[in-house]
Every structure is written in structure tokens, then in C-alpha cells.
Scaffold this motif. Sequence first.
Motif, PDB file in Angstrom:
ATOM      1  N   THR A 234     -24.426 -22.424  59.264  1.00  0.00           N
ATOM      2  CA  THR A 234     -25.794 -22.471  59.801  1.00  0.00           C
ATOM      3  C   THR A 234     -26.788 -21.903  58.807  1.00  0.00           C
ATOM      4  OG1 THR A 234     -24.862 -22.216  62.020  1.00  0.00           O
ATOM      5  CG2 THR A 234     -27.224 -21.863  61.777  1.00  0.00           C
ATOM      6  N   SER A 235     -26.373 -20.848  58.061  1.00  0.00           N
ATOM      7  CA  SER A 235     -27.281 -20.262  57.068  1.00  0.00           C
ATOM      8  C   SER A 235     -27.577 -21.223  55.931  1.00  0.00           C
ATOM      9  CB  SER A 235     -26.680 -18.971  56.522  1.00  0.00           C
ATOM     10  OG  SER A 235     -25.493 -19.251  55.794  1.00  0.00           O
ATOM     11  N   LEU A 236     -26.675 -22.181  55.673  1.00  0.00           N
ATOM     12  CA  LEU A 236     -26.921 -23.160  54.621  1.00  0.00           C
ATOM     13  C   LEU A 236     -27.845 -24.273  55.093  1.00  0.00           C
ATOM     14  CD1 LEU A 236     -23.303 -23.505  53.131  1.00  0.00           C
ATOM     15  CD2 LEU A 236     -25.194 -22.116  52.265  1.00  0.00           C
ATOM     16  N   VAL A 242     -30.239 -18.107  60.740  1.00  0.00           N
ATOM     17  CA  VAL A 242     -29.256 -17.109  60.299  1.00  0.00           C
ATOM     18  C   VAL A 242     -29.484 -16.863  58.818  1.00  0.00           C
ATOM     19  CG1 VAL A 242     -26.815 -16.524  60.066  1.00  0.00           C
ATOM     20  CG2 VAL A 242     -27.596 -17.882  62.011  1.00  0.00           C
ATOM     21  N   SER A 243     -29.712 -15.633  58.453  1.00  0.00           N
ATOM     22  CA  SER A 243     -29.931 -15.281  57.052  1.00  0.00           C
ATOM     23  C   SER A 243     -28.800 -14.363  56.595  1.00  0.00           C
ATOM     24  CB  SER A 243     -31.284 -14.582  56.879  1.00  0.00           C
ATOM     25  OG  SER A 243     -31.311 -13.387  57.640  1.00  0.00           O
ATOM     26  N   LEU A 244     -28.141 -14.769  55.530  1.00  0.00           N
ATOM     27  CA  LEU A 244     -27.068 -13.983  54.929  1.00  0.00           C
ATOM     28  C   LEU A 244     -27.458 -13.635  53.506  1.00  0.00           C
ATOM     29  CD1 LEU A 244     -23.911 -15.951  56.124  1.00  0.00           C
ATOM     30  CD2 LEU A 244     -24.886 -13.889  57.110  1.00  0.00           C
ATOM     31  N   PRO A 249     -19.683 -13.363  49.404  1.00  0.00           N
ATOM     32  CA  PRO A 249     -18.629 -14.258  48.895  1.00  0.00           C
ATOM     33  C   PRO A 249     -18.330 -15.385  49.878  1.00  0.00           C
ATOM     34  CG  PRO A 249     -17.693 -12.205  49.680  1.00  0.00           C
ATOM     35  CD  PRO A 249     -19.175 -12.027  49.738  1.00  0.00           C
ATOM     36  N   VAL A 250     -18.166 -16.576  49.323  1.00  0.00           N
ATOM     37  CA  VAL A 250     -17.881 -17.743  50.151  1.00  0.00           C
ATOM     38  C   VAL A 250     -16.473 -17.665  50.735  1.00  0.00           C
ATOM     39  CG1 VAL A 250     -17.839 -20.270  50.170  1.00  0.00           C
ATOM     40  CG2 VAL A 250     -19.446 -19.056  48.688  1.00  0.00           C
ATOM     41  N   GLU A 251     -15.543 -17.038  50.008  1.00  0.00           N
ATOM     42  CA  GLU A 251     -14.151 -17.016  50.446  1.00  0.00           C
ATOM     43  C   GLU A 251     -13.990 -16.334  51.798  1.00  0.00           C
ATOM     44  OE1 GLU A 251     -15.263 -15.863  47.669  1.00  0.00           O
ATOM     45  OE2 GLU A 251     -14.457 -17.052  46.012  1.00  0.00           O
ATOM     46  N   VAL A 252     -14.821 -15.338  52.069  1.00  0.00           N
ATOM     47  CA  VAL A 252     -14.690 -14.613  53.328  1.00  0.00           C
ATOM     48  C   VAL A 252     -15.051 -15.504  54.508  1.00  0.00           C
ATOM     49  CG1 VAL A 252     -15.511 -12.601  54.612  1.00  0.00           C
ATOM     50  CG2 VAL A 252     -15.159 -12.446  52.151  1.00  0.00           C
ATOM     51  N   HIS A 253     -16.045 -16.395  54.322  1.00  0.00           N
ATOM     52  CA  HIS A 253     -16.510 -17.233  55.422  1.00  0.00           C
ATOM     53  C   HIS A 253     -15.670 -18.499  55.572  1.00  0.00           C
ATOM     54  CE1 HIS A 253     -19.822 -14.482  55.091  1.00  0.00           C
ATOM     55  NE2 HIS A 253     -20.170 -14.951  53.911  1.00  0.00           N
ATOM     56  N   LEU A 254     -15.107 -18.989  54.492  1.00  0.00           N
ATOM     57  CA  LEU A 254     -14.340 -20.225  54.528  1.00  0.00           C
ATOM     58  C   LEU A 254     -12.848 -19.962  54.325  1.00  0.00           C
ATOM     59  CD1 LEU A 254     -16.695 -22.499  52.391  1.00  0.00           C
ATOM     60  CD2 LEU A 254     -16.680 -22.152  54.855  1.00  0.00           C
TER      61      LEU A 254
END
Length: 375
Positions: A234-236, A242-244, A249-254
Motif C-alpha cells: 500500500t505504501s508503494l 501508509v508511509s514507511l 529493508p524490502v526483505e522484511v516485508h516480502l
Amino acid sequence: MHITTKELSYAATTQAFTRNFRHLLPVPRFLVRGPFLHGQPKPKDTKPKDRIKFWNIVPGDYVRLRGDTKSTVHEVHKVNKLSNRVLLKREINKPGYMPGLTSGTSISVPYSQCQLLVGRYEYPPEGESAQSQVKPVFASRITMSKPYWYPKGGYYIWRRYAVNTTPRLPNYSDKTHISIRIPWPKQTAISETKPTPYDTTADAVNEVTYTPPALPSTLLHPAPRIPTEHEYITSLTKPEKVSLPPSAPVEVHLVKELSNPHSRAKKQARWQAFQARQKALLEEFIRAEYANLDGRTRAEARAEATWKWKNRLEEERKAELKRRWRNRGAEARQVRTAKRKARKAAKRDAKLRNLVLADAPNQVVPPSSKAPAAT
């Protein structure tokens, strides 16, 4: 103790040092007898009592073969301490030879057939020639000093000497003759290569690309919450909702997409969850039947609940098979095939309707197709 399969497969080595004496151990017969696959080399070995404990011919030495009248000099490429064989490179006196360049094919010869090169010495002119000659000298008999263990390098060290040479040295004398020390071959230093555009530079490797989140100093404060996968996506797409932090790191979310879904632990977890769901579903059916017996015994109610549970599992299995069938594109493929067959049938009917035959003597109009007579 016995020789392992790995040691037998990699018996031919390029190491010049003797680190242990495992090559003196017996080889199990089943490793030598086979069976072997097509194209797989068959290992060979000698009896343990015939094997050489301390090797004075090692990779990097230069030798010639006994009985060779041309005195062709070869470079030792590998040694096989299990079969007492020496693998030689191509001749060093051939044009285009470069030290350290391995040949496509190696010559395998027995250890006892090799004569070690001591050096090249200048001999006085022979016959009518007025120029001196430089000839290679080979050791016909070798002795060695007492070996000792070198703990820093982890191998044994000894010196090797040529007691007798072929041919004799120019200044040879029975009274003044001494053994000639033969130095060990020097190890070629690994040169530092420059990275190419296809290599990763050291700066890119040492660059810090991941900074873990700061954890609380005490256990009284909770750890920071990691954003979910939905929040990251959603932040993308909608950063106003949603602001991140951009450095997150992308690895934590994906982690779900980047991890292997077919690992043994994950397949086992899915199987255990599937079994637990089936068991919970059976207990739910049994409770529902026990709540409304209607004159039945508990055993009859349990049997009916089990029957309903099996029917439910069969329906779910068929629904899952249909879902997989639909997801892999079989339904769409079936629809396309049906449309293609309908189009072909329509074209065939159109051709038959529009078909016009020319008048010919051999054509007869059937009576059923004639128009009725006017009254």
C-alpha cells in the motif's frame, strides 16, 4: 580404518605436501569392484604393503621415464598415492610450452619409472666440437633425511638428495662425491586479478545495505512492530495512506515471496495444519450429531457424523481439483477449443449451403427434392 569413497574418487591430487598417511589404509573391495555407471572411471589401487609412504616425486617436479633414449622431460601434474601412479603433463621441450599450463590429456606412468631432474649442467665438448654442452642430469638413486612434523603448516618436511645421477656430473669423483640436494618445487603465487564488468567489486561486497531496527534497551519496552506485507504494498501504490521510511529493508516485508515455499519445514507445517483441520472438522460433525440424537444411540450418531465428514472431504477434494484445473488454464483452453470447433462447423455448413453444381449428364435430381405439381 578404511579409505572412504571420497578419498578414493579424489586420490589423484596436486598437493605437494604429505599431511597424513591415510593413503596407506586398505581400500574396501566393494568400492573397487563396482558396479559403475557408463563412462564412470574405475578406481585402481595397489596393496597397502606396496604403497610408498614418503613421496619424493610431487606435482611441480620435472622427470623423465626410464629407458627413454631421448631423455624427454615431463612436468608432474598429479600423483595418485593409492595406485603409485604419476600423471605427467605434455613435454616441456615442445614448442609453445608454458609452465603451469595443464594439458588436456595426462600421461599416467608408474612411480618407479620416473627419474627426477636434478638440474642442467655444463659438460666439456665432445669429439671434434669446440663448444661445451648443457645436459639435463637425472637422479638414478634418491635418499632422504629424517622427516619431521611442521605444526605451523600441518605437514611433514624432509630433504631429498640425489646419491647417484645419470649421466655422471662433470667433476664426479669417487673420493670427493657428495649427495646433491634437490629442492622442492616452488608453489606458484596466486596473482591478484582485476575485476571485470561481470564481477562484483570489493566495495559493493562490503557496502552496508541492511540496518536492523533499533531494539529497546530494556525488556520493559516492547520491540518495534514490523510492517506487514499489505502495508508495504500500500505504501508503494498509495503513499498518502501508509508511509514507511525509505530505508526500510524490502526483505522484511516480502519474506513470504522471497522465501522458498517448498522447503521441508514449510511442507511439513502445511501437512500438519491440513491434518489438524480435518480432525477439528470431524469433531465438529460429531458434536452436532450428539446435540440432536433423535432416538439414535451415540454410536449411530457418531457413524452418521463420520459419513457426513467423509462426504465433506470428498466434496472439498473435488472442489480443490476443479480449482487447480481452472487455475492452470484448462477451463480457458476448453472454451477456446469449443469455440474453434463451432467456427469450423459453421464454415463447413456455410460451404454446403453455398455449394452450386454445374449441369451434367450424370446428375439426377432426387424425387423428394422436386417441387410439387401445381393444381
